[in-house]
Write a protein that holds these residues in place. Sequence first.
Motif, PDB file in Angstrom:
ATOM      1  N   THR A 165       0.867  -1.179   0.000  1.00 51.98           N
ATOM      2  CA  THR A 165       0.000   0.000   0.000  1.00 51.98           C
ATOM      3  C   THR A 165       0.903   1.227   0.000  1.00 51.98           C
ATOM      4  O   THR A 165       1.854   1.307   0.773  1.00 51.98           O
ATOM      5  CB  THR A 165      -0.899   0.066   1.242  1.00 51.98           C
ATOM      6  OG1 THR A 165      -1.699  -1.118   1.319  1.00 51.98           O
ATOM      7  CG2 THR A 165      -1.825   1.286   1.179  1.00 51.98           C
ATOM      8  N   VAL A 185      -9.461   4.938  -1.029  1.00 50.52           N
ATOM      9  CA  VAL A 185      -8.661   3.952  -1.763  1.00 50.52           C
ATOM     10  C   VAL A 185      -8.652   4.320  -3.242  1.00 50.52           C
ATOM     11  O   VAL A 185      -9.697   4.532  -3.848  1.00 50.52           O
ATOM     12  CB  VAL A 185      -9.212   2.530  -1.560  1.00 50.52           C
ATOM     13  CG1 VAL A 185      -8.453   1.530  -2.431  1.00 50.52           C
ATOM     14  CG2 VAL A 185      -9.130   2.126  -0.095  1.00 50.52           C
ATOM     15  N   THR A 213      -6.899  -2.474   1.049  1.00 48.15           N
ATOM     16  CA  THR A 213      -5.807  -1.559   0.717  1.00 48.15           C
ATOM     17  C   THR A 213      -4.617  -2.259   0.072  1.00 48.15           C
ATOM     18  O   THR A 213      -3.653  -1.603  -0.282  1.00 48.15           O
ATOM     19  CB  THR A 213      -5.320  -0.808   1.975  1.00 48.15           C
ATOM     20  OG1 THR A 213      -4.677  -1.747   2.873  1.00 48.15           O
ATOM     21  CG2 THR A 213      -6.475  -0.128   2.695  1.00 48.15           C
ATOM     22  N   GLN A 216      -2.780  -1.137  -3.535  1.00 49.39           N
ATOM     23  CA  GLN A 216      -3.536   0.086  -3.784  1.00 49.39           C
ATOM     24  C   GLN A 216      -2.764   1.307  -3.300  1.00 49.39           C
ATOM     25  O   GLN A 216      -1.963   1.216  -2.362  1.00 49.39           O
ATOM     26  CB  GLN A 216      -4.878   0.051  -3.035  1.00 49.39           C
ATOM     27  CG  GLN A 216      -5.836  -1.022  -3.473  1.00 49.39           C
ATOM     28  CD  GLN A 216      -6.556  -0.692  -4.775  1.00 49.39           C
ATOM     29  OE1 GLN A 216      -6.449   0.416  -5.291  1.00 49.39           O
ATOM     30  NE2 GLN A 216      -7.285  -1.649  -5.312  1.00 49.39           N
TER      31      GLN A 216
END
Length: 222
Positions: A165, A185, A213, A216
């Motif tokens: 992430t 997100v 997440t 992302q």
Amino acid sequence: MKLTIFAASGGIGRLAVQQAVAAGHEVTAAVRDPAKVTWDEVRTVAVDLSRPDPDALSEALAGADAVLSGLGAATKADFGVAERGTRAICEAMRATGVRRIVVISAAPIGTVPSPGRPNPPRHDPGDAFMQRSVAYPIVKAILKKRYADLARMEDVLRASSLDWTALRPPRLNDKALTRRYRTEVGRNVRGGGIISRADVAHCMLEILDDPATFRQTVGLSD
């Protein structure tokens, strides 16, 4: 959870260490200068990500469940460290079987071209008119090399098989932890413009177990 935190003596990194220890996590601080880590509960490993050493990285990651990284260029001499250091971290993670990593990027990076994304969108869908038309063009011109480094760092993550992430905060300040921040997100936060380093550190820890997440980018702001 056993966490390895890179750039653990930096502005966000030291707050992530402090909050992780307070939350009961077992922390290894990977820093260039271990003397800058003053918590007795924290294991320290000397790691210089401007010149990554595979053995030091393996030692830092031993037994880790997840990685947090606040790596970024603090001076002109550090330009390139985010990409180079993150690549070395990802390679060491693959070698040691660690899959989860959360890193700090920046809100304008979604519109910064990179080898992996040579034609990014002109605007992030979360950016307000003044941000996309005035603020971010100025900031990107001033911080061009630093942002190019972060964009290439995100390329490294996207090319990996890790559960990564990239947090993209806007302007940072040193105000106290509030826990009252917003996240999105895949886009920047609408109307967001500032957030404390303490709240960014808190978010790093909060999303560790959130599969929504994984792989992302996440925008956040107050």
